[in-house]
Design a protein around this motif. Structure first.
Motif, short mmCIF file in Angstrom:
data_model
loop_
_atom_site.label_atom_id
_atom_site.label_comp_id
_atom_site.label_asym_id
_atom_site.label_seq_id
_atom_site.Cartn_x
_atom_site.Cartn_y
_atom_site.Cartn_z
N ILE A 573 28.71 40.35 56.00
CA ILE A 573 27.57 39.46 56.27
C ILE A 573 26.39 39.84 55.39
CG2 ILE A 573 25.86 38.89 58.03
CD1 ILE A 573 28.12 38.84 60.06
N ALA A 574 26.19 41.11 55.14
CA ALA A 574 25.12 41.54 54.24
C ALA A 574 25.35 40.99 52.83
CB ALA A 574 25.03 43.06 54.22
N LEU A 575 26.60 41.07 52.37
CA LEU A 575 26.92 40.53 51.04
C LEU A 575 26.68 39.02 50.99
CD1 LEU A 575 28.08 40.91 48.20
CD2 LEU A 575 30.36 40.60 49.18
N LEU A 576 27.06 38.32 52.05
CA LEU A 576 26.81 36.88 52.10
C LEU A 576 25.32 36.57 52.04
CD1 LEU A 576 29.40 35.61 54.74
CD2 LEU A 576 29.37 35.14 52.29
N ALA A 577 24.51 37.38 52.71
CA ALA A 577 23.06 37.16 52.68
C ALA A 577 22.53 37.28 51.25
CB ALA A 577 22.35 38.16 53.59
N ILE A 578 23.06 38.23 50.49
CA ILE A 578 22.64 38.41 49.10
C ILE A 578 23.10 37.22 48.25
CG2 ILE A 578 22.90 39.84 47.04
CD1 ILE A 578 23.20 42.26 48.93
N VAL A 579 24.35 36.79 48.45
CA VAL A 579 24.88 35.65 47.69
C VAL A 579 24.08 34.39 47.97
CG1 VAL A 579 26.88 34.13 47.41
CG2 VAL A 579 27.21 36.61 47.54
N LEU A 580 23.83 34.10 49.24
CA LEU A 580 23.10 32.89 49.60
C LEU A 580 21.67 32.92 49.10
CD1 LEU A 580 24.43 32.28 53.23
CD2 LEU A 580 24.93 30.96 51.18
N THR A 581 21.08 34.10 49.04
CA THR A 581 19.72 34.21 48.48
C THR A 581 19.71 33.78 47.02
OG1 THR A 581 19.14 36.00 50.01
CG2 THR A 581 17.81 35.78 48.00
N GLY A 582 20.69 34.27 46.26
CA GLY A 582 20.78 33.87 44.86
C GLY A 582 21.01 32.38 44.70
N ASN A 583 21.91 31.83 45.52
CA ASN A 583 22.17 30.38 45.46
C ASN A 583 20.93 29.58 45.82
OD1 ASN A 583 24.85 30.75 44.75
ND2 ASN A 583 25.59 30.68 46.85
N GLY A 584 20.22 30.03 46.85
CA GLY A 584 19.04 29.29 47.30
C GLY A 584 17.94 29.26 46.26
N VAL A 585 17.65 30.41 45.66
CA VAL A 585 16.61 30.46 44.63
C VAL A 585 17.02 29.63 43.42
CG1 VAL A 585 15.37 31.97 43.03
CG2 VAL A 585 15.74 32.70 45.39
N ALA A 586 18.29 29.69 43.03
CA ALA A 586 18.76 28.91 41.88
C ALA A 586 18.60 27.41 42.15
CB ALA A 586 20.22 29.24 41.58
N ALA A 587 18.92 26.97 43.37
CA ALA A 587 18.78 25.55 43.70
C ALA A 587 17.32 25.11 43.66
CB ALA A 587 19.39 25.27 45.07
N LEU A 588 16.43 25.95 44.16
CA LEU A 588 15.00 25.61 44.12
C LEU A 588 14.49 25.59 42.68
CD1 LEU A 588 13.54 27.53 47.20
CD2 LEU A 588 14.30 25.15 47.03
N GLN A 589 15.04 26.45 41.84
CA GLN A 589 14.67 26.41 40.42
C GLN A 589 15.11 25.09 39.80
OE1 GLN A 589 16.60 30.10 39.22
NE2 GLN A 589 14.61 31.05 38.85
N TRP A 613 15.28 36.09 36.32
CA TRP A 613 14.66 37.21 37.02
C TRP A 613 14.27 36.84 38.44
CZ3 TRP A 613 15.46 41.85 35.64
CH2 TRP A 613 15.58 42.22 34.29
N GLN A 614 13.90 35.58 38.67
CA GLN A 614 13.48 35.19 40.01
C GLN A 614 14.62 35.34 41.02
OE1 GLN A 614 12.79 33.52 37.24
NE2 GLN A 614 10.55 33.38 37.18
N SER A 615 15.81 34.83 40.66
CA SER A 615 16.94 34.93 41.60
C SER A 615 17.40 36.38 41.73
CB SER A 615 18.09 34.04 41.13
OG SER A 615 18.56 34.45 39.85
N LEU A 616 17.42 37.11 40.63
CA LEU A 616 17.87 38.51 40.69
C LEU A 616 16.91 39.36 41.52
CD1 LEU A 616 19.00 39.05 36.99
CD2 LEU A 616 20.48 38.87 39.00
N LEU A 617 15.61 39.16 41.35
CA LEU A 617 14.64 39.95 42.12
C LEU A 617 14.69 39.60 43.60
CD1 LEU A 617 11.57 39.97 39.68
CD2 LEU A 617 13.12 41.86 40.23
N ALA A 618 14.94 38.32 43.89
CA ALA A 618 15.08 37.93 45.30
C ALA A 618 16.29 38.61 45.92
CB ALA A 618 15.19 36.42 45.42
N GLN A 619 17.42 38.64 45.18
CA GLN A 619 18.61 39.32 45.68
C GLN A 619 18.37 40.82 45.82
OE1 GLN A 619 21.47 37.69 42.74
NE2 GLN A 619 22.62 36.95 44.51
N LEU A 620 17.64 41.39 44.85
CA LEU A 620 17.34 42.82 44.91
C LEU A 620 16.48 43.12 46.14
CD1 LEU A 620 17.47 45.60 43.59
CD2 LEU A 620 15.45 45.00 42.25
N ALA A 621 15.54 42.24 46.45
CA ALA A 621 14.69 42.44 47.62
C ALA A 621 15.52 42.42 48.90
CB ALA A 621 13.61 41.36 47.68
N VAL A 622 16.46 41.47 49.00
CA VAL A 622 17.31 41.41 50.19
C VAL A 622 18.19 42.66 50.26
CG1 VAL A 622 19.20 40.15 51.29
CG2 VAL A 622 17.29 38.91 50.28
#
Length: 640
Positions: A573-589, A613-622
């Protein structure tokens, strides 16, 4: 336009009758069209009142001043919106320009800017629901309008010669250059106060009024009949400027002339009004994207930064997004490079004094789009490509949702709460039904825009990521030091009797629907490739693979000790949270909500990794929050 009655009697009757009912000033649906029409009429007729700073018709000039003040009062009476200060300032500027006897071009520009601002702040329908019927429009004109405006539109009909003011000469190209088909439609619908021009809202249907407006809009451009088609098909800039029925309905020669010149603009506008269906047959997909990118460069060079950014965003959402499925099935890596490059280009447009970077990046984007255009122009995808594309899309998009569903089901079964599994099953079943409804709406009712699609994906991904972040930390906490045993004994008996059951349902529905939403829109595009049987075969095989994965995961989870199950589930579930964060930021971009700064990493869709960098930093934060949370859980367990 007057009905076929004796001219003098009709003129007197119309002059004394109310032209149209006035709506409440706080009703935008009725007030905005009237205000828009008044401003548009002012922009076209001001030239008859003032020439080179001198009043040439006192009565016309007084009317222009009155119209401007009346429009300003209407703008001030509209409901407050974020655009209200700018609209009021524009209305004040227009009044001041007319009082100062400014040039015709300045007044027309200010009036049109205010009309455009009104439509952005208070959207109303601005295009016909279907392509206007010009033949029917011509017949309506002869029956309803020719008596005053003349059989050929010169304003010299037998009734019109006795009217004051005289009917409009529709063949006057200079005046027609300032009018759009929407302008003419509003005049026909509402009439013109203080003149014999009456409202035809009750006499003609909306389709008839649009057909009449488009027909009248061709009378000033007779040369378009023979030369317009070549001008339209031979000028990519014109096709980029008028790429939808809305843009055609609002197109004016005066505004299009800045891009392609007056002569060319008259040919194009005249041709498209006579053949409005040509817009639907023209620009679409990657050619539209390339044209919008070129237009954005020109707008940026002229200092119109926001217009340039909007054109670049339209290039992706209106040009690339509709063909993303076909492109993804043939060359997913190229599709990913285009998305990243176009996002970086939009960000460059937002930066001041970035002329060299804008020129370089626009060239790179155009090269990628040209490469994709050649790839798609090679013809429909092969059966093998369609099958593999359908299969991989389903497995890729479905795996994330499947892991959430399986984790929830396994957790409930481990907790011996089989009664609560119905909430999980209800969630994914309703998500599939909602996806089917989305397909029906997208196919038969409305067109889901690229922006709406990306925002839906982005926001739902980030919401699900936030929920999974909390669930992952919670499950990790229960996996340490035997805490799962006390939890199951003390809490599980009542937890799902309250709000938790609906929480489980909501998480399941959101996780599945966001994947179904994207998958169905992909399949809708691939279906048009003409390989339906191979598309269905890919869906069937992909469903079997997902079903097999689900069976294996559920069987495996039943054999795991509870502590190990909680630990592995928390990691998944933690991995999924990281994946979805990247997908979400990419879609908003992609929707233009977030800037794009390119990072030197590969694109890995299955992990939600994108080279920004935006999606990667968001994933790094999660990931950092998860690491700190896991460490804190272990510290609390050891301390107690």
């Amino acid at each position: 336009m007057l009905r076929t009655l004796p001219a003098l009697i009709l003129a007197l009757a119309l002059a004394s009758a109310p032209v149209h009912a006035q709506s409440a000033p706080d009703d935008p649906a009725a007030s905005v069209p009237q205000t828009w029409q008044m401003l548009d009429y002012l922009a076209a007729d001001y030239a008859g009142a003032v020439k080179h700073g001198e009043v040439v018709s006192a009565s016309e000039y007084d009317e222009m001043r009155e119209f401007a003040r009346h429009a300003r009062n209407r703008v001030q009476a509209l409901p407050t919106s974020p655009a209200t200060p700018a609209l009021r300032e524009q209305a004040d500027t227009l009044v001041a320009l007319i009082d100062a006897k400014a040039s015709e071009a300045d007044v027309a520009r200010a009036a049109h800017a205010l009309t455009d601002g009104l439509l952005q702040a208070y959207p109303i329908p601005t295009a016909p629901s279907k392509a206007p019927d010009l033949a029917h429009g011509a017949a309506v004109y002869q029956a309803q309008c020719a008596l005053c405006h003349g059989a050929t539109g010169h304003g010299d009909g037998p009734a019109g010669l006795q009217l004051s003011p005289r009917p409009i000469d529709f063949t006057n190209a200079a005046r027609a250059d300032q009018r759009s088909a929407l302008s003419l439609y509003e005049v026909i619908t509402q009439g013109v106060a203080g003149t014999p021009m009456a409202s035809y809202a009750q006499t003609l249907s909306s389709d008839e009024r649009w057909s009449l407006a488009y027909y009248v809009g061709t009378l000033a451009y007779p040369e378009a009949a023979s030369q317009g088609e070549q001008a339209w098909h031979g000028d990519a800039r014109a096709r980029g400027a008028i790429a939808s029925p809305n843009e055609l309905a609002r197109a004016r020669v005066s505004s299009l002339a800045d891009t392609i010149g007056v002569t060319q603009a008259r040919l194009v506008v005249g041709y498209l009004r006579a053949h409005p269906q040509a817009v639907h047959e023209a620009l679409a997909g990657l050619p539209l994207a390339r044209t919008r990118v070129a237009d954005s460069v020109d707008a940026y060079r002229k200092g119109k930064t926001e217009e340039a950014r909007q054109l670049a965003l339209s290039a992706y959402l209106d040009g690339v997004e509709p063909v993303e499925a076909q492109l993804d099935a043939r060359d997913a890596a190229l599709r990913a490079r285009i998305e990243t490059a176009m996002g970086a280009y939009r960000t460059a447009l937002s930066q001041p004094a970035a002329g060299d970077a804008v020129a370089t990046q626009s060239h790179d984007v155009d090269q990628l789009l040209a490469q994709a255009q050649l790839l798609l122009a090679a013809g429909a995808a092969s059966p093998t490509t369609t099958f593999i594309g359908a299969l991989t899309i389903l497995v890729r998009e479905g795996l994330e949702a499947l892991l959430v569903v399986v984790a929830l089901l396994a957790f409930l079964r481990k907790a011996d709460r089989h009664d609560a599994t119905r909430y999980v099953h209800a969630g994914w079943i309703l998500a599939l039904l909602a996806g089917a409804a989305t397909w029906a709406v997208a196919s038969y009712a409305i067109s889901i825009s690229g922006a709406s699609r990306e925002l839906t994906e982005g926001l739902s991904s980030l919401f699900a990521a936030g929920v999974l972040l909390a669930v992952g930390l919670w499950m990790h906490q229960k996996s340490i030091g035997g805490r799962w045993q006390s939890y199951l004994k003390a809490k599980m008996a009542t937890a799902l009797d309250r709000k938790s059951a609906w929480f489980v349902f909501g998480l399941t529905f959101i996780s599945v629907y966001r994947e179904v939403f994207e998958t169905i829109l992909f399949y809708t595009a691939l279906w048009n490739e003409g390989q339906g049987q191979w598309l269905l075969a890919g869906i069937v095989v992909g469903s079997i693979i997902l079903g097999l994965i689900a069976w294996i995961l559920l069987r495996t989870s039943q054999r795991l000790p509870l502590g190990l199950f909680f630990s592995l589930s928390s990691l998944v579930i933690a991995l999924l949270a990281i994946v979805l964060t990247g997908n979400g930021v990419a879609a908003l971009q992609e929707a233009g909500w977030t800037a794009v700064t390119v990072a030197p990493v590969p694109s890995i869709d299955v992990l939600g990794v994108y080279p920004t960098w935006q999606s990667l930093l968001a994933q790094l934060a999660v990931a950092l929050m998860l690491a700190l949370g896991f460490a804190y859980n272990r510290w609390r367990a050891s301390a107690s």
